[in-house]
Design an enzyme around this catalytic site. Sequence first.
Site, PDB file in Angstrom:
ATOM      1  N   SER A  10      -5.849 -22.324  33.771  1.00 37.92           N
ATOM      2  CA  SER A  10      -5.816 -23.514  32.930  1.00 37.92           C
ATOM      3  C   SER A  10      -6.711 -23.325  31.718  1.00 37.92           C
ATOM      4  O   SER A  10      -7.829 -22.815  31.822  1.00 37.92           O
ATOM      5  CB  SER A  10      -6.274 -24.733  33.733  1.00 37.92           C
ATOM      6  OG  SER A  10      -6.461 -25.845  32.886  1.00 37.92           O
ATOM      7  N   ASP A  37      -3.411 -28.400  29.575  1.00 37.73           N
ATOM      8  CA  ASP A  37      -3.464 -29.802  29.996  1.00 37.73           C
ATOM      9  C   ASP A  37      -3.747 -30.726  28.821  1.00 37.73           C
ATOM     10  O   ASP A  37      -4.792 -30.593  28.168  1.00 37.73           O
ATOM     11  CB  ASP A  37      -4.551 -30.005  31.054  1.00 37.73           C
ATOM     12  CG  ASP A  37      -4.077 -29.638  32.445  1.00 37.73           C
ATOM     13  OD1 ASP A  37      -3.056 -30.196  32.881  1.00 37.73           O
ATOM     14  OD2 ASP A  37      -4.722 -28.804  33.088  1.00 37.73           O
ATOM     15  N   ASP A 181      -0.772 -27.608  41.380  1.00 35.15           N
ATOM     16  CA  ASP A 181      -1.942 -27.755  40.525  1.00 35.15           C
ATOM     17  C   ASP A 181      -3.022 -28.554  41.242  1.00 35.15           C
ATOM     18  O   ASP A 181      -2.835 -29.729  41.538  1.00 35.15           O
ATOM     19  CB  ASP A 181      -1.531 -28.479  39.234  1.00 35.15           C
ATOM     20  CG  ASP A 181      -2.650 -28.542  38.209  1.00 35.15           C
ATOM     21  OD1 ASP A 181      -3.776 -28.119  38.519  1.00 35.15           O
ATOM     22  OD2 ASP A 181      -2.392 -29.025  37.083  1.00 35.15           O
ATOM     23  N   GLY A 182      -4.151 -27.879  41.549  1.00 28.06           N
ATOM     24  CA  GLY A 182      -5.288 -28.598  42.107  1.00 28.06           C
ATOM     25  C   GLY A 182      -5.821 -28.037  43.410  1.00 28.06           C
ATOM     26  O   GLY A 182      -5.074 -27.903  44.384  1.00 28.06           O
ATOM     27  N   GLY A 203      -7.848 -23.572  37.896  1.00 27.23           N
ATOM     28  CA  GLY A 203      -8.803 -24.125  36.954  1.00 27.23           C
ATOM     29  C   GLY A 203     -10.215 -23.750  37.313  1.00 27.23           C
ATOM     30  O   GLY A 203     -10.745 -22.739  36.862  1.00 27.23           O
ATOM     31  N   SER A 204     -10.843 -24.578  38.156  1.00 22.66           N
ATOM     32  CA  SER A 204     -12.255 -24.370  38.515  1.00 22.66           C
ATOM     33  C   SER A 204     -12.495 -23.025  39.190  1.00 22.66           C
ATOM     34  O   SER A 204     -13.495 -22.348  38.917  1.00 22.66           O
ATOM     35  CB  SER A 204     -12.727 -25.501  39.434  1.00 22.66           C
ATOM     36  OG  SER A 204     -12.642 -26.743  38.778  1.00 22.66           O
TER      37      SER A 204
END
Length: 225
Positions: A10, A37, A181-182, A203-204
């Site tokens: 991301s 995003d 996603d997530g 992402g993270s």
Amino acid sequence: MEKETIIRPSLLSFDFLHLDNDRQERISLGIGKCHFDVRDGHFVHDISFGEPLRRKRRAAYKDVSFDVHLRVTNPLDKALSFASLGIREITIHAEARTLGDLPKLASLKKEYPLLKRGLALSPETKAEEIKDFLPLFSSVLVMSVVPGKGGQSFLPGSEKKISALSIYRKEKGLSYQIGVDGGIDTVTGPLCLRNGADYLIAGSSYKKSQDKKKWLQERKKNASW
């Protein structure tokens, strides 16, 4: 699907003070697609970035493609703007409009024939609610966290939604891809892939990795789980 798109970092995880360095790193890692995003501060609480960033960085990122995830209240307006800037994969949320408005996104195909249209589902939206609209879309993005904040944990049961979408795709002979996603990590990533996911948004976990080359290699190695 291309090997390098199984994991899509991301843009929110990038170092905005050193975007050109990040670009060179992604090229060296063989990353061909990243996640962009767009948050408007209304559909979700946070604000991220929009068309100006894409416009200014368009030349610099010509060798990396982006799928744009519109977490906004008026996704159709934004979809037109990003399509005009050369984006070829745009995802809107089923919850941002009434389901009856979703076919309007399909009309963009006439003006932008190369555009891939995606539909994102927040945790509260069941796969059954949107199955009649799935033939209109090139991809379905399952949100396995509540949209809006990074670093959340994977919501248990999200894999069931992935599986339902995978089964429906096979039963109806459809070809949409399934993304997640997530909360993707070394446990939840394989879980999603086993249940039918085609690609994962990182992402993270990508941002926190000290050795991104090793991090990516481990996830690609396990892409057949």
